[in-house]
Motif scaffolding. Structure first.
Motif, PDB file in Angstrom:
ATOM      1  N   LYS A 277      23.040  34.007  12.018  1.00 39.71           N
ATOM      2  CA  LYS A 277      21.835  34.822  11.797  1.00 39.71           C
ATOM      3  C   LYS A 277      21.323  34.643  10.381  1.00 39.71           C
ATOM      4  O   LYS A 277      20.115  34.455  10.160  1.00 39.71           O
ATOM      5  N   VAL A 278      22.199  34.698   9.392  1.00 42.57           N
ATOM      6  CA  VAL A 278      21.793  34.566   7.990  1.00 42.57           C
ATOM      7  C   VAL A 278      21.189  33.182   7.743  1.00 42.57           C
ATOM      8  O   VAL A 278      20.135  33.050   7.127  1.00 42.57           O
ATOM      9  N   VAL A 279      21.835  32.160   8.248  1.00 43.61           N
ATOM     10  CA  VAL A 279      21.319  30.796   8.073  1.00 43.61           C
ATOM     11  C   VAL A 279      19.985  30.632   8.783  1.00 43.61           C
ATOM     12  O   VAL A 279      19.072  29.980   8.286  1.00 43.61           O
ATOM     13  N   GLY A 280      19.828  31.256   9.941  1.00 47.67           N
ATOM     14  CA  GLY A 280      18.582  31.155  10.695  1.00 47.67           C
ATOM     15  C   GLY A 280      17.425  31.885  10.029  1.00 47.67           C
ATOM     16  O   GLY A 280      16.271  31.482  10.151  1.00 47.67           O
ATOM     17  N   GLU A 281      17.725  32.980   9.319  1.00 46.09           N
ATOM     18  CA  GLU A 281      16.667  33.753   8.674  1.00 46.09           C
ATOM     19  C   GLU A 281      16.248  33.171   7.323  1.00 46.09           C
ATOM     20  O   GLU A 281      15.190  33.536   6.802  1.00 46.09           O
ATOM     21  N   THR A 282      17.033  32.302   6.753  1.00 43.69           N
ATOM     22  CA  THR A 282      16.765  31.797   5.404  1.00 43.69           C
ATOM     23  C   THR A 282      15.390  31.140   5.264  1.00 43.69           C
ATOM     24  O   THR A 282      14.666  31.447   4.312  1.00 43.69           O
TER      25      THR A 282
ATOM     26  N   GLY B  94       8.376  33.709   3.214  1.00 48.93           N
ATOM     27  CA  GLY B  94       7.805  35.008   2.856  1.00 48.93           C
ATOM     28  C   GLY B  94       7.713  35.190   1.357  1.00 48.93           C
ATOM     29  O   GLY B  94       6.700  35.658   0.820  1.00 48.93           O
ATOM     30  N   ASN B  95       8.771  34.799   0.642  1.00 47.04           N
ATOM     31  CA  ASN B  95       8.751  34.897  -0.814  1.00 47.04           C
ATOM     32  C   ASN B  95       7.690  33.984  -1.417  1.00 47.04           C
ATOM     33  O   ASN B  95       7.002  34.358  -2.369  1.00 47.04           O
ATOM     34  N   LEU B  96       7.550  32.784  -0.867  1.00 45.41           N
ATOM     35  CA  LEU B  96       6.531  31.847  -1.355  1.00 45.41           C
ATOM     36  C   LEU B  96       5.137  32.405  -1.148  1.00 45.41           C
ATOM     37  O   LEU B  96       4.294  32.359  -2.048  1.00 45.41           O
ATOM     38  N   LEU B  97       4.876  32.963   0.031  1.00 47.74           N
ATOM     39  CA  LEU B  97       3.553  33.514   0.317  1.00 47.74           C
ATOM     40  C   LEU B  97       3.248  34.722  -0.563  1.00 47.74           C
ATOM     41  O   LEU B  97       2.115  34.896  -1.021  1.00 47.74           O
ATOM     42  N   MET B  98       4.235  35.550  -0.826  1.00 46.40           N
ATOM     43  CA  MET B  98       4.026  36.702  -1.706  1.00 46.40           C
ATOM     44  C   MET B  98       3.711  36.245  -3.123  1.00 46.40           C
ATOM     45  O   MET B  98       2.802  36.768  -3.771  1.00 46.40           O
TER      46      MET B  98
END
Length: 82
Positions: free
Chosen positions: A17-22, A28-32
């Motif tokens: 799950k963690v690897v899949g969400e990375t 998201g961080n880039l867009l913000m």
């Protein structure tokens, strides 16, 4: 020492799950960061326009004052000749 299969499965699923969400978190961080940078640019552009308007207005007032002074001096010269 044997490990319960449920624990092994649980740890594996969490890691997956963690690897899949990375990638989603990174995007998201880039867009913000990009949206904040664009908003700062817009803010700076508006501020620059306001400052330029103030400068142009001050230059116009100085020009009008200079023209008024020239006209006034011409009147004073004519009155002195009389």
């Amino acid at each position: 020492m044997p490990v319960n299969e449920q624990i092994t499965d649980s740890v594996t699923q969490v890691n997956t799950k963690v690897v899949g969400e990375t990638p989603a978190m990174a995007m998201g961080n880039l867009l913000m960061a990009r949206s904040q940078a664009l908003s700062y640019n817009a803010h700076n552009a508006i501020s620059a326009q306001q400052q330029a308007q103030i400068t142009m207005q001050a230059a116009t007032v100085q020009g009008v004052n200079a023209l008024s002074t020239v006209g006034l001096m011409a009147l004073v010269k004519q009155n002195n000749k009389k």
